[in-house]
Design a protein around this motif. Structure first.
Motif, PDB file in Angstrom:
ATOM      1  N   GLY A 114     -22.816  67.946  41.409  1.00 14.65           N
ATOM      2  CA  GLY A 114     -21.592  68.742  41.444  1.00 14.65           C
ATOM      3  C   GLY A 114     -20.503  68.153  40.565  1.00 14.65           C
ATOM      4  O   GLY A 114     -19.781  68.883  39.876  1.00 14.65           O
ATOM      5  N   PHE A 115     -20.354  66.834  40.583  1.00 12.46           N
ATOM      6  CA  PHE A 115     -19.339  66.179  39.763  1.00 12.46           C
ATOM      7  C   PHE A 115     -19.610  66.397  38.280  1.00 12.46           C
ATOM      8  O   PHE A 115     -18.705  66.766  37.521  1.00 12.46           O
ATOM      9  N   PHE A 116     -20.843  66.149  37.864  1.00 18.94           N
ATOM     10  CA  PHE A 116     -21.175  66.333  36.451  1.00 18.94           C
ATOM     11  C   PHE A 116     -21.078  67.804  36.036  1.00 18.94           C
ATOM     12  O   PHE A 116     -20.715  68.106  34.896  1.00 18.94           O
ATOM     13  N   ASN A 117     -21.381  68.698  36.937  1.00 19.04           N
ATOM     14  CA  ASN A 117     -21.266  70.120  36.626  1.00 19.04           C
ATOM     15  C   ASN A 117     -19.814  70.488  36.335  1.00 19.04           C
ATOM     16  O   ASN A 117     -19.532  71.254  35.405  1.00 19.04           O
ATOM     17  N   ILE A 118     -18.870  69.938  37.112  1.00 18.33           N
ATOM     18  CA  ILE A 118     -17.444  70.187  36.878  1.00 18.33           C
ATOM     19  C   ILE A 118     -17.021  69.624  35.514  1.00 18.33           C
ATOM     20  O   ILE A 118     -16.296  70.273  34.751  1.00 18.33           O
ATOM     21  N   ILE A 119     -17.485  68.421  35.199  1.00 20.85           N
ATOM     22  CA  ILE A 119     -17.148  67.806  33.917  1.00 20.85           C
ATOM     23  C   ILE A 119     -17.663  68.652  32.759  1.00 20.85           C
ATOM     24  O   ILE A 119     -16.958  68.886  31.768  1.00 20.85           O
ATOM     25  N   PHE A 120     -18.896  69.130  32.880  1.00 20.90           N
ATOM     26  CA  PHE A 120     -19.472  69.956  31.821  1.00 20.90           C
ATOM     27  C   PHE A 120     -18.688  71.252  31.639  1.00 20.90           C
ATOM     28  O   PHE A 120     -18.397  71.667  30.513  1.00 20.90           O
ATOM     29  N   VAL A 121     -18.345  71.894  32.747  1.00 22.62           N
ATOM     30  CA  VAL A 121     -17.643  73.175  32.668  1.00 22.62           C
ATOM     31  C   VAL A 121     -16.256  72.988  32.058  1.00 22.62           C
ATOM     32  O   VAL A 121     -15.785  73.839  31.288  1.00 22.62           O
ATOM     33  N   ILE A 122     -15.586  71.882  32.377  1.00 20.25           N
ATOM     34  CA  ILE A 122     -14.247  71.627  31.811  1.00 20.25           C
ATOM     35  C   ILE A 122     -14.311  71.576  30.287  1.00 20.25           C
ATOM     36  O   ILE A 122     -13.428  72.097  29.595  1.00 20.25           O
ATOM     37  N   THR A 123     -15.372  70.964  29.749  1.00 19.72           N
ATOM     38  CA  THR A 123     -15.482  70.859  28.288  1.00 19.72           C
ATOM     39  C   THR A 123     -15.716  72.202  27.621  1.00 19.72           C
ATOM     40  O   THR A 123     -15.533  72.324  26.400  1.00 19.72           O
ATOM     41  N   MET A 124     -16.120  73.216  28.383  1.00 18.34           N
ATOM     42  CA  MET A 124     -16.297  74.547  27.814  1.00 18.34           C
ATOM     43  C   MET A 124     -14.958  75.222  27.527  1.00 18.34           C
ATOM     44  O   MET A 124     -14.879  76.104  26.673  1.00 18.34           O
ATOM     45  N   PHE A 125     -13.915  74.806  28.226  1.00 15.28           N
ATOM     46  CA  PHE A 125     -12.618  75.466  28.107  1.00 15.28           C
ATOM     47  C   PHE A 125     -11.560  74.590  27.438  1.00 15.28           C
ATOM     48  O   PHE A 125     -10.557  75.113  26.938  1.00 15.28           O
ATOM     49  N   PHE A 126     -11.772  73.292  27.424  1.00 18.28           N
ATOM     50  CA  PHE A 126     -10.768  72.388  26.858  1.00 18.28           C
ATOM     51  C   PHE A 126     -11.449  71.444  25.866  1.00 18.28           C
ATOM     52  O   PHE A 126     -12.526  70.913  26.140  1.00 18.28           O
ATOM     53  N   GLY A 127     -10.788  71.235  24.712  1.00 20.78           N
ATOM     54  CA  GLY A 127     -11.297  70.323  23.698  1.00 20.78           C
ATOM     55  C   GLY A 127     -10.184  69.456  23.141  1.00 20.78           C
ATOM     56  O   GLY A 127      -8.992  69.703  23.377  1.00 20.78           O
ATOM     57  N   GLY A 128     -10.563  68.444  22.396  1.00 22.78           N
ATOM     58  CA  GLY A 128      -9.574  67.527  21.852  1.00 22.78           C
ATOM     59  C   GLY A 128      -8.774  68.102  20.703  1.00 22.78           C
ATOM     60  O   GLY A 128      -7.684  67.616  20.411  1.00 22.78           O
ATOM     61  N   GLY A 129      -9.309  69.119  20.017  1.00 25.76           N
ATOM     62  CA  GLY A 129      -8.616  69.668  18.870  1.00 25.76           C
ATOM     63  C   GLY A 129      -9.143  69.087  17.573  1.00 25.76           C
ATOM     64  O   GLY A 129      -9.890  68.102  17.554  1.00 25.76           O
ATOM     65  N   LEU A 130      -8.724  69.678  16.472  1.00 25.01           N
ATOM     66  CA  LEU A 130      -9.259  69.292  15.168  1.00 25.01           C
ATOM     67  C   LEU A 130      -8.824  67.887  14.753  1.00 25.01           C
ATOM     68  O   LEU A 130      -9.645  67.078  14.313  1.00 25.01           O
ATOM     69  N   ILE A 131      -7.527  67.584  14.873  1.00 29.05           N
ATOM     70  CA  ILE A 131      -7.021  66.289  14.399  1.00 29.05           C
ATOM     71  C   ILE A 131      -7.606  65.122  15.192  1.00 29.05           C
ATOM     72  O   ILE A 131      -8.098  64.152  14.593  1.00 29.05           O
ATOM     73  N   PRO A 132      -7.603  65.143  16.527  1.00 30.66           N
ATOM     74  CA  PRO A 132      -8.248  64.035  17.265  1.00 30.66           C
ATOM     75  C   PRO A 132      -9.740  63.905  16.939  1.00 30.66           C
ATOM     76  O   PRO A 132     -10.252  62.788  16.848  1.00 30.66           O
ATOM     77  N   THR A 133     -10.410  65.040  16.771  1.00 26.68           N
ATOM     78  CA  THR A 133     -11.830  64.978  16.427  1.00 26.68           C
ATOM     79  C   THR A 133     -12.035  64.352  15.062  1.00 26.68           C
ATOM     80  O   THR A 133     -12.949  63.533  14.862  1.00 26.68           O
ATOM     81  N   TYR A 134     -11.183  64.716  14.104  1.00 27.77           N
ATOM     82  CA  TYR A 134     -11.283  64.134  12.760  1.00 27.77           C
ATOM     83  C   TYR A 134     -11.034  62.625  12.802  1.00 27.77           C
ATOM     84  O   TYR A 134     -11.746  61.854  12.145  1.00 27.77           O
ATOM     85  N   TYR A 216     -19.930  76.445   8.175  1.00 29.71           N
ATOM     86  CA  TYR A 216     -19.410  75.836   6.949  1.00 29.71           C
ATOM     87  C   TYR A 216     -18.101  75.069   7.193  1.00 29.71           C
ATOM     88  O   TYR A 216     -17.716  74.218   6.390  1.00 29.71           O
ATOM     89  N   PHE A 217     -17.416  75.358   8.300  1.00 31.96           N
ATOM     90  CA  PHE A 217     -16.090  74.783   8.515  1.00 31.96           C
ATOM     91  C   PHE A 217     -16.166  73.264   8.688  1.00 31.96           C
ATOM     92  O   PHE A 217     -15.390  72.524   8.079  1.00 31.96           O
ATOM     93  N   ASP A 218     -17.094  72.789   9.525  1.00 31.63           N
ATOM     94  CA  ASP A 218     -17.211  71.344   9.725  1.00 31.63           C
ATOM     95  C   ASP A 218     -17.571  70.642   8.429  1.00 31.63           C
ATOM     96  O   ASP A 218     -17.047  69.550   8.137  1.00 31.63           O
ATOM     97  N   ALA A 219     -18.464  71.239   7.644  1.00 34.06           N
ATOM     98  CA  ALA A 219     -18.828  70.632   6.358  1.00 34.06           C
ATOM     99  C   ALA A 219     -17.634  70.606   5.413  1.00 34.06           C
ATOM    100  O   ALA A 219     -17.450  69.644   4.654  1.00 34.06           O
ATOM    101  N   MET A 220     -16.816  71.633   5.455  1.00 32.11           N
ATOM    102  CA  MET A 220     -15.636  71.686   4.597  1.00 32.11           C
ATOM    103  C   MET A 220     -14.623  70.610   4.981  1.00 32.11           C
ATOM    104  O   MET A 220     -13.930  70.061   4.120  1.00 32.11           O
ATOM    105  N   ILE A 221     -14.554  70.264   6.263  1.00 33.99           N
ATOM    106  CA  ILE A 221     -13.601  69.266   6.734  1.00 33.99           C
ATOM    107  C   ILE A 221     -14.106  67.846   6.505  1.00 33.99           C
ATOM    108  O   ILE A 221     -13.356  66.964   6.062  1.00 33.99           O
TER     109      ILE A 221
END
Length: 299
Positions: A114-134, A216-221
């Motif tokens: 149940g705990f891991f399921n909640i963690i997985f579902v959260i990542t479906m709706f929230f992300g770090g964004g382009l700049i933190p990922t870069y 193509y977007f990730d490759a472009m970045i």
């Protein structure tokens, strides 16, 4: 006495509903086929004729100029090779991670599910964004490497849910029989579970291959070296290079010619980039139909 057909035995309401479904399905098919035919024909036509009169089936107005321009570009073949390599590696990595993650999540005796399921579902709706990922990719020294394109999207929570649901549909008697025969958890997973789950594996592989092929977007970045760019990014560059530039008012003829060629190249690049997927899909169709339906039975 002549036996009535199955359709004749339906009530009026059932017939009306069935005919409505057929009409909607026919319109949906036409909405898909007509643009495809238009793109294929337009990719062969002379740009002046296409611009002035639209598509025609007069073969004297057809030309291979667009395909010659596209295929004569050596960067196209480099991008094609990169796209195949990236898509294959991404598919293998993604499907492997997804299957391994979905198996424990499908087991009712897995503690913390149940705990891991909640963690997985959260990542479906929230992300770090382009700049933190870069910044993360940069700190991992993955910039300008194929792993910067492959690793960030290798795990899909939605695909994991589909695989988990498929696992849950496998009869529990298989696990009991394997345990009686002394099979370990790893042996059961690789020797029994995976062969049974071939349809859903094929579906996930097709989805991930298509996703990476069209990306193509990730490759472009993340990719700066032109020798590492995938096909979609190369085709995008070709279209941009042949677009009319601002400030070309002094040479209206050159501007018009470039605009016409850009329009023609647009259709040719669509065909070039889509052809491998069109050829590949019939081999996966039987797995796709059974896999996606079986994975949607249980909630």
């Amino acid at each position: 006495m002549k036996k009535k057909s199955r359709f004749a035995r339906y009530s009026f309401q059932d017939k009306a509903l069935l005919m409505t479904g057929y009409v909607l399905l026919g319109l949906f098919v036409v909405a898909i086929i007509v643009p495809m035919v238009y793109i294929v024909v337009a990719s062969f036509m002379d740009p002046i004729t296409l611009q002035n009169k639209g598509i025609t089936f007069d073969f004297s107005k057809w030309t291979l100029t667009a395909y010659q321009r596209v295929m004569s570009n050596q960067q196209i073949w480099i991008g094609f090779k990169n796209a195949v390599v990236y898509s294959l590696i991404f598919t293998v990595v993604s499907v492997t991670i997804t299957l391994l993650a979905a198996y424990p999540m499908s087991r009712p005796d897995f503690k913390g599910r149940g705990f891991f399921n909640i963690i997985f579902v959260i990542t479906m709706f929230f992300g770090g964004g382009l700049i933190p990922t870069y910044l993360l990719i940069s700190q991992l020294n993955l910039l300008d490497s194929m792993w910067a394109v492959i690793l960030p999207g290798a795990f899909s929570v939605w695909n994991m849910i589909i695989a988990r649901t498929y696992y849950q549909g496998v009869p529990a008697e298989l696990k009991e029989a394997a345990s009686v025969d002394g099979a370990t958890e790893i042996l059961y997973f690789f020797k029994i579970m995976l062969p049974v789950c071939t349809p859903v594996i094929a579906v996930l592989a097709l989805w991930q291959f298509v996703a990476m092929w069209n990306s193509y977007f990730d490759a472009m970045i993340y990719l700066n070296d032109s020798a590492k760019q995938p096909l979609q990014l190369v085709l995008r560059s070709i279209l941009i290079q042949n677009q009319p530039e601002s400030g070309m008012i002094s040479d209206m003829q050159s501007t018009a010619e470039r605009a016409q060629l850009a329009e023609l190249l647009k259709y040719a690049t669509i065909i070039v980039s889509s052809l491998p997927l069109i050829v590949m899909y019939p081999f996966f169709q039987k797995y796709f139909d059974s896999g996606i339906m079986a994975g949607s039975v249980k909630g």
